[in-house]
Design a protein around this motif. Structure first.
Motif, PDB file in Angstrom:
ATOM      1  N   ALA A 122     -40.832  -3.764  -9.535  1.00  8.92           N
ATOM      2  CA  ALA A 122     -40.035  -4.594 -10.442  1.00  8.92           C
ATOM      3  C   ALA A 122     -40.098  -4.089 -11.874  1.00  8.92           C
ATOM      4  O   ALA A 122     -39.219  -4.413 -12.693  1.00  8.92           O
ATOM      5  N   ASN A 123     -41.104  -3.314 -12.222  1.00  7.45           N
ATOM      6  CA  ASN A 123     -41.264  -2.814 -13.594  1.00  7.45           C
ATOM      7  C   ASN A 123     -40.613  -1.461 -13.822  1.00  7.45           C
ATOM      8  O   ASN A 123     -40.533  -0.992 -14.960  1.00  7.45           O
ATOM      9  N   LEU A 124     -40.199  -0.799 -12.744  1.00  8.96           N
ATOM     10  CA  LEU A 124     -39.651   0.554 -12.878  1.00  8.96           C
ATOM     11  C   LEU A 124     -38.395   0.570 -13.741  1.00  8.96           C
ATOM     12  O   LEU A 124     -38.181   1.499 -14.525  1.00  8.96           O
ATOM     13  N   ARG A 125     -37.558  -0.460 -13.589  1.00  4.78           N
ATOM     14  CA  ARG A 125     -36.319  -0.515 -14.377  1.00  4.78           C
ATOM     15  C   ARG A 125     -36.634  -0.592 -15.873  1.00  4.78           C
ATOM     16  O   ARG A 125     -35.950   0.036 -16.685  1.00  4.78           O
ATOM     17  N   ARG A 126     -37.670  -1.356 -16.223  1.00  2.00           N
ATOM     18  CA  ARG A 126     -38.048  -1.487 -17.633  1.00  2.00           C
ATOM     19  C   ARG A 126     -38.709  -0.213 -18.150  1.00  2.00           C
ATOM     20  O   ARG A 126     -38.643   0.082 -19.353  1.00  2.00           O
ATOM     21  N   ALA A 127     -39.344   0.538 -17.260  1.00  2.00           N
ATOM     22  CA  ALA A 127     -39.999   1.783 -17.679  1.00  2.00           C
ATOM     23  C   ALA A 127     -38.995   2.906 -17.882  1.00  2.00           C
ATOM     24  O   ALA A 127     -39.278   3.859 -18.625  1.00  2.00           O
ATOM     25  N   GLN A 128     -37.826   2.814 -17.255  1.00  3.78           N
ATOM     26  CA  GLN A 128     -36.873   3.923 -17.288  1.00  3.78           C
ATOM     27  C   GLN A 128     -36.492   4.372 -18.695  1.00  3.78           C
ATOM     28  O   GLN A 128     -36.564   5.572 -18.996  1.00  3.78           O
TER      29      GLN A 128
END
Length: 336
Positions: free
Chosen positions: A291-297
């Motif tokens: 769920a955090n990958l999108r924010r890390a992009q």
């Protein structure tokens, strides 16, 4: 030269600090509680629908739905293997055995070992098991050394790729049972019992509810769709990206970024691929909750651009096209 090498080696440390400061490595229990509930509902609901439909050719759409459920359960097993759901290795392993071995018939221990080696050396023709020339060929070097079935298939492998994916579900099960012979596999007894229980329950349900002929058709459709779904989930991430060899000496950040590709497409693609569409971020931070990958992009993308490191992203169909063109290109020596 030495100074340059030290600077390159510290590049990931700088990115890691930014990601940690943003709190993106923290667990997401609420997210996974909802996701596990939805996937469990899809899995259980698919089997309930199978029982309710009974002896009818309407079972064919149910087989497709169950393939989607199996794939989503497999994606959860992937997150368990990376420690994204729980920090406890013991809890993750127990859950992985139940989710992988019992629910979908995939050896959790065997797959975890294989996937860990892939993460350590993505797209490396000598060390990544996902690009080993078992059936398909992934580099010109492999094409030159190909013999037997890989050499025969390699000539037209781009055209055969999707048809071969229909066998991937069965291949994973066969590989899982073969792995039970390895002394290095932990908890072989438990793995074997759970895999056997899956096969007995799965086949028992099919042949108890359906006539033999219809049961075999259901099995074929279900396993074929399951294999294609998994292949279309994992293939866009690395296939068609640079294949590394022993001559390529890259630091961790570049090894992960340059061999990976992100897939754009919004929320639908994100759900369908289980977050693996953010493959670059996932390879840099495997334990980061999906769920955090999108924010890390945006953090990762901007950081790579500041270093001059190529960051590749494209649509789902474009990624499949790149993978197929790569397969066709590396098979060229076999067509001469």
């Amino acid at each position: 030269m030495e100074t340059s090498r030290l600077q390159r080696g510290s590049d990931f440390a700088g990115l890691s600090r930014r990601i940690a400061q943003a709190g993106l490595l923290e667990r997401r229990p609420g997210y996974y509680a909802v996701r596990i509930g939805l996937v469990a509902g899809l899995f259980g609901g698919s089997w309930a629908l199978f029982a309710a439909v009974g002896d009818s050719w309407w079972q064919i759409p149910v087989a497709v739905l169950l393939a989607v459920a199996f794939a989503q359960v497999t994606l959860l097993a992937h997150d368990l293997a990376h420690g994204q759901i729980s920090r406890s290795r013991r809890r993750s392993r127990i859950a992985g055995l139940l989710v992988g071995n019992l629910a979908v018939g995939l050896s959790y221990g065997w797959w975890m070992d294989k996937h860990t080696r892939h993460h350590a050396n993505p797209n490396h023709e000598d060390h990544d098991p996902d690009v080993s020339p078992d059936v398909l060929i992934w580099s010109h070097k492999q094409a030159e050394a190909a013999r037997g079935l890989p050499r025969l298939i390699g000539r037209r492998q781009a055209f055969l790729f999707f048809p071969l994916l229909t066998l991937e579900g069965v291949n994973l099960k066969v590989s899982s049972f073969r792995a039970l012979r390895r002394p290095s596999l932990k908890a072989r007894m438990a793995e074997g019992l759970l895999l056997s229980a899956h096969v007995l329950i799965y086949l028992g349900a099919l042949f108890l509810v359906l006539p033999p002929g219809m049961a075999l058709v259901f099995l074929a459709v279900h396993q074929a769709c399951y294999g294609v779904y998994l292949g279309c989930t994992f293939a866009p991430n690395h296939k068609g990206m640079p294949v590394l060899s022993a001559q390529d000496e890259l630091d961790f950040l570049r090894r992960q970024v340059l061999t990976s590709r992100n897939v754009s497409g919004g929320r639908l693609v994100n759900v369908a691929l289980g977050g693996l569409n953010y493959q670059i971020e996932h390879h840099l931070f495997p334990s980061m909750p999906s769920a955090n990958l999108r924010r890390a992009q945006p953090i990762v993308r901007d950081y790579c651009r500041s270093l001059g490191v190529e960051y590749v992203e494209c649509g789902l169909f474009a990624s499949w096209g790149q993978a197929l063109r790569h397969l066709h290109e590396v098979g060229r020596p076999l067509r001469r």
